[in-house]
Write a protein that holds these residues in place. Structure first.
Motif, mmCIF file in Angstrom:
data_model
loop_
_atom_site.group_PDB
_atom_site.id
_atom_site.type_symbol
_atom_site.label_atom_id
_atom_site.label_comp_id
_atom_site.label_asym_id
_atom_site.label_seq_id
_atom_site.Cartn_x
_atom_site.Cartn_y
_atom_site.Cartn_z
ATOM 1 N N GLU A 55 -6.829 -0.552 -1.473
ATOM 2 C CA GLU A 55 -7.074 0.895 -1.547
ATOM 3 C C GLU A 55 -8.120 1.256 -2.616
ATOM 4 O OE1 GLU A 55 -3.146 2.821 0.092
ATOM 5 O OE2 GLU A 55 -2.650 1.699 -1.693
ATOM 6 N N GLN B 119 0.851 -1.186 0.000
ATOM 7 C CA GLN B 119 0.000 0.000 0.000
ATOM 8 C C GLN B 119 0.887 1.237 0.000
ATOM 9 O OE1 GLN B 119 -2.203 1.682 3.165
ATOM 10 N NE2 GLN B 119 -1.304 0.412 4.788
ATOM 11 N N CYS B 120 0.276 2.398 -0.226
ATOM 12 C CA CYS B 120 1.043 3.634 -0.148
ATOM 13 C C CYS B 120 0.338 4.593 0.797
ATOM 14 C CB CYS B 120 1.253 4.269 -1.512
ATOM 15 S SG CYS B 120 -0.142 4.276 -2.621
ATOM 16 N N GLY B 121 1.087 5.571 1.298
ATOM 17 C CA GLY B 121 0.523 6.567 2.200
ATOM 18 C C GLY B 121 1.394 7.799 2.183
ATOM 19 N N ALA C 137 -8.503 3.084 1.588
ATOM 20 C CA ALA C 137 -7.100 3.459 1.387
ATOM 21 C C ALA C 137 -6.433 3.942 2.671
ATOM 22 C CB ALA C 137 -6.996 4.541 0.318
ATOM 23 N N SER C 138 -7.218 4.248 3.708
ATOM 24 C CA SER C 138 -6.665 4.662 5.003
ATOM 25 C C SER C 138 -5.542 3.722 5.398
ATOM 26 C CB SER C 138 -7.784 4.614 6.056
ATOM 27 O OG SER C 138 -7.222 4.394 7.334
ATOM 28 N N ASP C 139 -4.365 4.270 5.700
ATOM 29 C CA ASP C 139 -3.190 3.432 5.931
ATOM 30 C C ASP C 139 -3.443 2.376 7.005
ATOM 31 O OD1 ASP C 139 -2.089 5.185 4.158
ATOM 32 O OD2 ASP C 139 -0.743 6.160 5.590
HETATM 33 CA CA CA Z 1 -2.925 3.942 2.114
#
Ligand code: CA
Length: 534
Positions: free
Chosen positions: A331, A297-299, A429-431
């Motif tokens: 996400e 995932q990304c944040g 998508a919330s980390d």
């Molecule tokens: Ca994220």
């Protein structure tokens, strides 16, 4: 996967690395992003001869040709929006000049019509892991204490501290003891249809491969989420004969046997002891890389996320698939604008139908709150050059690599042993929520890319953090495990950084500590609860 087109020469000298530089992602794009630290002043001359009309911050877009009002702005060969007024070549294209396109509908999508890239299998890659009785493999050997309700969190935290200081030194093969603390369990509409999501998330997290099948539960007694609802008989592995019939070992704080606070703590500590003994008897053994279950995932994303870190993760995702492993990308709001890219990449039409089901359910969930996928972007995303969710999504999807999607996992569900290859695990998508749901899916290794920078970590699973920019990697040198910014700043190739990440994954899976583990940085488990509270 899109390969970025660096508009400067492929053979860079240190001199050219300081000259004005931009990266364009696809030959059809009419914008490129500024690479130079600190951005570029108006009047800068690009190698193409184009002169900047405005000061353009790092990661932000430069228009490469004149555009009329209402013209499509293209990045990643995708329309990321329409000009709100006529713009001339060399202008800074920021979010206030762009009208966002409406979301792609779910009708007439291309369905399962992309060919498998036919990548050759990768053989011979292994790591040292803990084989569990059900065949799954842990990358860590952790005693996790499941809790049914937030009410017990304080007591469990104190018991965990005592176990760590008094018992853990006697069990050197056990990596850690953690309480699976959360805010669910009571004060919730537990029979609402969507309550199944937080409940199965908690159940499946307690069965994460990093916990060795040793399930123990601390309950309050009067809560809505009773232990046998959380872990019904048959839902957890048999630990030893005495517990096989009656459910996992449970400490109930309201039990008549407890007189005083200390007796509760003693009960938890003594219940933990046989679990620690069994975990401690385990040894790492050589395991094929195919047993990795990697969540990506990304944040704190920026415009470099889709140029450096995410393409490198995408390359590593392909390596994992080639090695027979499982790789999850997630996400929902960051793939929604590329739903057509997902449905065409599904291995068969029924998987494409699963993608549509999950994303359309999520659209309705957002509608209930009177927002849409555009609620995703943050002030930091915009400061980092991402104008809107369409642009962010195009850079986010690249993490999934190029192989076909083999299955779709609804939120909180656990992957089956035969669900290998590329998986779309539908999560917010919330980390913290994405990480929590990927833990429930059975993730034993987590890859996290960041451009703005976040000290994110999980107690339950190692997290490898990948920086999108060299400047972030330099400042956060003891928080970022991989610097993918070298792809932009030093001309490193996506393949080179992808392989580096793959080798690091095998080392971390074998016990090498990530920076987040060295500093003991970890975020809370955050449940996705779309059901009402009471
Ligand atoms: Ca994220």
């Amino acid at each position: 996967m899109t390969t970025p087109i660096n508009t400067n020469s492929q053979h860079k000298t240190s001199q050219s690395l300081h000259s004005p530089r931009v990266i364009k992602m696809h030959e059809n794009d009419n914008v490129a992003i500024v690479v130079n630290d600190g951005g570029l002043p108006a009047g800068s001359v690009l190698e193409s001869g184009l002169v900047l009309k405005d000061k353009v911050p790092q990661g932000h877009k430069v228009l490469l040709c004149d555009l009329a009002q209402g013209a499509a702005i293209k990045r990643y060969n995708v329309c990321i929006g329409y000009t709100l007024k006529p713009l001339s070549a060399g202008s800074w294209v920021h979010e206030r000049l762009i009208e966002m396109p409406s979301a792609v509908g779910f009708e007439n999508l291309p369905i399962a019509n992309e060919k498998d890239p036919g990548l050759t299998p990768l053989e011979g890659y292994t790591f040292e892991g803990y084989r569990n009785k059900d065949g799954s493999v842990g990358t860590r050997n952790i005693l996790a204490i499941t809790t049914t309700v937030q009410c017990v969190a304080g007591v469990v935290a104190i018991a965990v501290n005592r176990i760590k200081s008094e018992l853990l030194p006697q069990y050197p093969n056990v990596d850690d003891v953690i309480g699976l603390e959360h805010t669910y369990g009571c004060g919730v509409a537990i029979d609402a249809p969507d309550a199944i999501i937080p409940i199965r998330t908690l159940r499946n997290i307690s069965l994460n491969p990093n916990f060795g099948g040793e399930v123990m539960v601390v309950s309050l007694g009067c809560e809505k989420l009773q232990p046998d609802r959380l872990l019904p008989p048959g839902s957890f592995p048999i630990q030893h004969e005495s517990t096989a019939q009656d459910g996992p070992q449970t400490v109930c704080l309201q039990s008549d046997s407890h007189v005083g606070f200390i007796s509760m703590i003693e009960d938890i500590v003594q219940t933990a002891r046989p679990h620690l003994e069994r975990l401690n008897a385990r040894k790492r053994e050589t395991i094929p890389a195919s047993e990795l279950i990697v969540g990506v995932q990304c944040g704190g994303s920026d415009a470099f996320s889709g140029v450096t870190a995410n393409p490198a993760v995408g390359f590593a995702a392909d390596l994992l698939v080639r090695a027979g492993a499982t790789i999850m990308f997630s996400e929902n709001t960051e793939v929604r604008d590329g739903v057509d890219q997902l449905t065409k990449r599904c291995a068969n039409p029924s998987i494409a139908a699963d993608v549509i089901r999950e994303l359309s359910w999520y659209d309705k969930y957002l509608e209930r709150g009177r927002v849409d996928r555009s609620a995703n972007t943050t002030p930091g995303n915009k400061a980092g050059g991402l104008s809107n969710i369409v642009e962010k999504a195009m850079g986010s999807i690249i993490k999934s690599g190029t192989t076909l999607i083999q299955s779709v996992l609804p939120p909180g569900e656990k992957l089956k042993r035969d669900q290998r290859g590329l998986v779309f695990a539908a999560t917010p998508a919330s980390d913290f929520i994405c990480g929590t749901l990927q833990l429930a899916a059975g993730m034993n290794l987590h890859i996290f890319t960041t451009g703005r920078g976040t000290p994110y970590g999980l107690a339950e699973c190692p997290v490898i953090k990948v920086a999108t920019r060299t400047d972030l990697a330099r400042r956060w040198h003891d928080l970022m495990d991989v610097n993918a910014g070298r792809i932009a700043s030093e001309g490193a190739s996506i393949e080179e950084v992808g392989w580096e990440l793959f080798h690091l994954m095998l080392a971390v899976a074998s016990g090498k500590k990530t920076y987040a583990e060295q500093w003991k940085l970890h975020n809370a488990l955050v449940l996705f609860n779309p059901a009402p509270v009471t």
